[in-house]
Scaffold this motif. Sequence first.
Motif, PDB file in Angstrom:
ATOM      1  N   LYS A  30       9.492   2.543  13.050  1.00  0.00           N
ATOM      2  CA  LYS A  30       8.185   1.288  13.643  1.00  0.00           C
ATOM      3  C   LYS A  30       8.298   0.389  14.641  1.00  0.00           C
ATOM      4  O   LYS A  30       7.939  -0.458  14.494  1.00  0.00           O
ATOM      5  CB  LYS A  30       9.923  -0.023  12.860  1.00  0.00           C
ATOM      6  N   ARG A  31       9.538   0.895  15.351  1.00  0.00           N
ATOM      7  CA  ARG A  31       9.138   0.636  16.744  1.00  0.00           C
ATOM      8  C   ARG A  31       7.991   1.167  17.860  1.00  0.00           C
ATOM      9  O   ARG A  31       7.195   0.888  18.999  1.00  0.00           O
ATOM     10  CB  ARG A  31      10.769   1.365  18.142  1.00  0.00           C
ATOM     11  N   ASN A  32       7.424   2.027  17.093  1.00  0.00           N
ATOM     12  CA  ASN A  32       6.587   2.989  16.966  1.00  0.00           C
ATOM     13  C   ASN A  32       5.202   2.368  16.610  1.00  0.00           C
ATOM     14  O   ASN A  32       3.780   2.995  16.725  1.00  0.00           O
ATOM     15  CB  ASN A  32       6.227   4.902  17.261  1.00  0.00           C
ATOM     16  N   GLY A  33       5.651   1.804  16.461  1.00  0.00           N
ATOM     17  CA  GLY A  33       4.208   0.404  15.272  1.00  0.00           C
ATOM     18  C   GLY A  33       3.632   0.906  14.345  1.00  0.00           C
ATOM     19  O   GLY A  33       2.148   0.536  13.766  1.00  0.00           O
ATOM     20  N   LEU A  34       3.936   2.245  13.439  1.00  0.00           N
ATOM     21  CA  LEU A  34       3.353   2.625  11.392  1.00  0.00           C
ATOM     22  C   LEU A  34       5.011   1.582  10.819  1.00  0.00           C
ATOM     23  O   LEU A  34       5.907   1.696  10.850  1.00  0.00           O
ATOM     24  CB  LEU A  34       3.930   3.646  11.369  1.00  0.00           C
ATOM     25  N   PRO A  35       3.637   1.201  10.353  1.00  0.00           N
ATOM     26  CA  PRO A  35       4.187  -0.002   8.507  1.00  0.00           C
ATOM     27  C   PRO A  35       5.841   1.045   8.380  1.00  0.00           C
ATOM     28  O   PRO A  35       4.818   2.423   7.489  1.00  0.00           O
ATOM     29  CB  PRO A  35       2.850  -0.466   8.376  1.00  0.00           C
ATOM     30  N   SER A  36       6.738   0.482   8.523  1.00  0.00           N
ATOM     31  CA  SER A  36       7.531   1.485   8.061  1.00  0.00           C
ATOM     32  C   SER A  36       8.860   0.728   6.736  1.00  0.00           C
ATOM     33  O   SER A  36       8.711  -1.213   7.395  1.00  0.00           O
ATOM     34  CB  SER A  36       8.542   1.581   9.479  1.00  0.00           C
ATOM     35  N   ILE A  37       8.874   0.718   5.827  1.00  0.00           N
ATOM     36  CA  ILE A  37       9.805  -0.029   4.584  1.00  0.00           C
ATOM     37  C   ILE A  37      11.116   0.935   4.665  1.00  0.00           C
ATOM     38  O   ILE A  37      10.740   2.349   4.085  1.00  0.00           O
ATOM     39  CB  ILE A  37       8.885   0.179   4.242  1.00  0.00           C
ATOM     40  N   HIS A  38      12.258   0.250   4.638  1.00  0.00           N
ATOM     41  CA  HIS A  38      13.269   1.449   4.448  1.00  0.00           C
ATOM     42  C   HIS A  38      14.479   0.320   2.764  1.00  0.00           C
ATOM     43  O   HIS A  38      14.103  -1.036   3.749  1.00  0.00           O
ATOM     44  CB  HIS A  38      14.094   0.942   5.981  1.00  0.00           C
ATOM     45  N   TRP A  39      14.674   0.845   2.070  1.00  0.00           N
ATOM     46  CA  TRP A  39      15.901   1.017   1.421  1.00  0.00           C
ATOM     47  C   TRP A  39      14.681  -0.830   0.485  1.00  0.00           C
ATOM     48  O   TRP A  39      14.225  -1.143  -1.219  1.00  0.00           O
ATOM     49  CB  TRP A  39      16.608   0.630   1.298  1.00  0.00           C
ATOM     50  N   ASP A  40      14.528  -1.371   1.555  1.00  0.00           N
ATOM     51  CA  ASP A  40      14.252  -3.423   0.298  1.00  0.00           C
ATOM     52  C   ASP A  40      15.064  -3.336  -0.892  1.00  0.00           C
ATOM     53  O   ASP A  40      14.277  -4.106  -1.382  1.00  0.00           O
ATOM     54  CB  ASP A  40      12.688  -3.133  -0.093  1.00  0.00           C
ATOM     55  N   TYR A  41      15.867  -3.670  -0.115  1.00  0.00           N
ATOM     56  CA  TYR A  41      16.894  -3.965  -1.008  1.00  0.00           C
ATOM     57  C   TYR A  41      17.077  -3.563  -2.586  1.00  0.00           C
ATOM     58  O   TYR A  41      16.915  -4.455  -3.798  1.00  0.00           O
ATOM     59  CB  TYR A  41      17.748  -6.067  -0.869  1.00  0.00           C
ATOM     60  N   ASP A  42      17.187  -2.408  -2.360  1.00  0.00           N
ATOM     61  CA  ASP A  42      16.502  -1.909  -4.477  1.00  0.00           C
ATOM     62  C   ASP A  42      14.941  -2.099  -4.527  1.00  0.00           C
ATOM     63  O   ASP A  42      14.486  -1.708  -5.797  1.00  0.00           O
ATOM     64  CB  ASP A  42      17.176  -2.125  -5.379  1.00  0.00           C
ATOM     65  N   TYR A  43      14.116  -3.126  -4.076  1.00  0.00           N
ATOM     66  CA  TYR A  43      13.160  -3.359  -4.659  1.00  0.00           C
ATOM     67  C   TYR A  43      12.388  -1.833  -4.847  1.00  0.00           C
ATOM     68  O   TYR A  43      10.966  -1.931  -5.546  1.00  0.00           O
ATOM     69  CB  TYR A  43      12.386  -4.688  -3.971  1.00  0.00           C
ATOM     70  N   LEU A  44      12.425  -1.130  -3.599  1.00  0.00           N
ATOM     71  CA  LEU A  44      11.035  -0.152  -3.548  1.00  0.00           C
ATOM     72  C   LEU A  44      11.200   0.824  -4.750  1.00  0.00           C
ATOM     73  O   LEU A  44      10.374   0.670  -5.382  1.00  0.00           O
ATOM     74  CB  LEU A  44      11.284   0.551  -2.608  1.00  0.00           C
ATOM     75  N   VAL A  45      12.815   1.146  -5.113  1.00  0.00           N
ATOM     76  CA  VAL A  45      12.792   1.750  -6.086  1.00  0.00           C
ATOM     77  C   VAL A  45      12.883   1.177  -7.313  1.00  0.00           C
ATOM     78  O   VAL A  45      12.153   2.115  -9.148  1.00  0.00           O
ATOM     79  CB  VAL A  45      14.240   2.487  -6.327  1.00  0.00           C
ATOM     80  N   LYS A  46      12.686   0.617  -7.709  1.00  0.00           N
ATOM     81  CA  LYS A  46      12.621  -0.751  -8.924  1.00  0.00           C
ATOM     82  C   LYS A  46      11.064  -1.030  -9.154  1.00  0.00           C
ATOM     83  O   LYS A  46      10.390  -0.898 -10.485  1.00  0.00           O
ATOM     84  CB  LYS A  46      13.157  -2.485  -8.405  1.00  0.00           C
ATOM     85  N   HIS A  47      10.124  -1.069  -7.572  1.00  0.00           N
ATOM     86  CA  HIS A  47       8.779  -0.780  -7.710  1.00  0.00           C
ATOM     87  C   HIS A  47       8.103   0.668  -8.185  1.00  0.00           C
ATOM     88  O   HIS A  47       7.544   0.582  -8.984  1.00  0.00           O
ATOM     89  CB  HIS A  47       8.178  -0.853  -6.430  1.00  0.00           C
ATOM     90  N   PHE A  48       9.390   1.465  -7.932  1.00  0.00           N
ATOM     91  CA  PHE A  48       8.788   3.093  -8.591  1.00  0.00           C
ATOM     92  C   PHE A  48       8.975   2.758 -10.027  1.00  0.00           C
ATOM     93  O   PHE A  48       8.286   3.889 -10.401  1.00  0.00           O
ATOM     94  CB  PHE A  48       9.728   4.340  -7.584  1.00  0.00           C
ATOM     95  N   GLU A  49       9.839   2.999 -10.203  1.00  0.00           N
ATOM     96  CA  GLU A  49      10.278   2.699 -12.012  1.00  0.00           C
ATOM     97  C   GLU A  49       9.362   2.284 -12.481  1.00  0.00           C
ATOM     98  O   GLU A  49       9.519   2.772 -13.533  1.00  0.00           O
ATOM     99  CB  GLU A  49      11.592   2.110 -11.658  1.00  0.00           C
ATOM    100  N   GLU A  50       8.668   0.950 -12.030  1.00  0.00           N
ATOM    101  CA  GLU A  50       7.922  -0.258 -12.986  1.00  0.00           C
ATOM    102  C   GLU A  50       7.123   0.762 -12.891  1.00  0.00           C
ATOM    103  O   GLU A  50       6.000   1.611 -13.874  1.00  0.00           O
ATOM    104  CB  GLU A  50       8.136  -1.104 -12.191  1.00  0.00           C
ATOM    105  N   ASN A  51       6.015   1.278 -11.725  1.00  0.00           N
ATOM    106  CA  ASN A  51       4.820   1.802 -11.417  1.00  0.00           C
ATOM    107  C   ASN A  51       5.384   3.932 -12.859  1.00  0.00           C
ATOM    108  O   ASN A  51       3.433   4.244 -12.859  1.00  0.00           O
ATOM    109  CB  ASN A  51       4.425   2.432 -10.400  1.00  0.00           C
ATOM    110  N   LEU A  52       6.274   4.211 -11.990  1.00  0.00           N
ATOM    111  CA  LEU A  52       5.965   5.281 -13.148  1.00  0.00           C
ATOM    112  C   LEU A  52       6.222   4.593 -14.833  1.00  0.00           C
ATOM    113  O   LEU A  52       5.446   5.717 -15.621  1.00  0.00           O
ATOM    114  CB  LEU A  52       7.227   6.100 -13.135  1.00  0.00           C
ATOM    115  N   LYS A  53       6.870   4.106 -14.867  1.00  0.00           N
ATOM    116  CA  LYS A  53       6.869   3.449 -16.789  1.00  0.00           C
ATOM    117  C   LYS A  53       5.058   2.899 -17.090  1.00  0.00           C
ATOM    118  O   LYS A  53       5.402   3.493 -18.047  1.00  0.00           O
ATOM    119  CB  LYS A  53       7.504   2.507 -16.720  1.00  0.00           C
ATOM    120  N   ASN A  54       4.524   2.370 -15.923  1.00  0.00           N
ATOM    121  CA  ASN A  54       3.518   2.521 -16.765  1.00  0.00           C
ATOM    122  C   ASN A  54       2.045   3.100 -15.741  1.00  0.00           C
ATOM    123  O   ASN A  54       1.059   2.701 -16.424  1.00  0.00           O
ATOM    124  CB  ASN A  54       2.559   0.648 -15.821  1.00  0.00           C
ATOM    125  N   GLY A  55       2.599   4.008 -15.642  1.00  0.00           N
ATOM    126  CA  GLY A  55       1.181   5.244 -15.747  1.00  0.00           C
ATOM    127  C   GLY A  55       0.527   4.816 -14.228  1.00  0.00           C
ATOM    128  O   GLY A  55      -0.436   5.941 -14.430  1.00  0.00           O
TER     129      GLY A  55
END
Length: 213
Positions: A30-55
Amino acid sequence: NNYKEMNYKTKIFIIGFNKTGTRTLHHFFKRNGLPSIHWDYDYLVKHFEENLKNGLPLLGSQRVFDKNTNTDCLYKDGIVFSDMTHDLLNKNPKDYYKILDVQYPNSKFILNFRDVNDWVKSRFNHNDGDLAKTQLHYHKCGSYENLKKIWIEMHNAHIKECEKYFQGREVDFLKFNLYLDGPNEICKFLKNCYPLLDPNKWPKKWTKNEVKI
């Protein structure tokens, strides 16, 4: 920002478990200027799981939730992803790296790890023991001693499976030992796609007895 004018496309997935320096790696990128996402209060995995379910592809048009820690962007526009974890669902990077590799060709994968006993100790201490309680409930394993065995087995299996999966693909895969390696190894690994990474933006130096994770 060094990267503003670059057409950066190569995604970087940090595929070690939580409590293996994921936050340090996140802040370095992130300090090097790359858009970075860490954990995100479980929302990242919830998003993964939702997308997996919907193909759908794992990374979609949801905006980042924790804008203090993370770059404010849509998941699909993120470049660096770390701590892809949801303890209650028992999900972590081992469940997603192969899918991400298929869906996002030419991505880079960093397997960050530390001494397994130190890692287990750190997990037991995390959030005043909440992670361990959650996992004890999930695995229904009866004791912390049994949970420790489950974690060690999972840890060792993940490292072996990653090594096997990425065999012969050193250009895509870096094993990163928190106690031995540092930002120079990462800069070298990524020099072809992100040659401007600055090792001096590493958040702090590692020492074996003082690991801020």
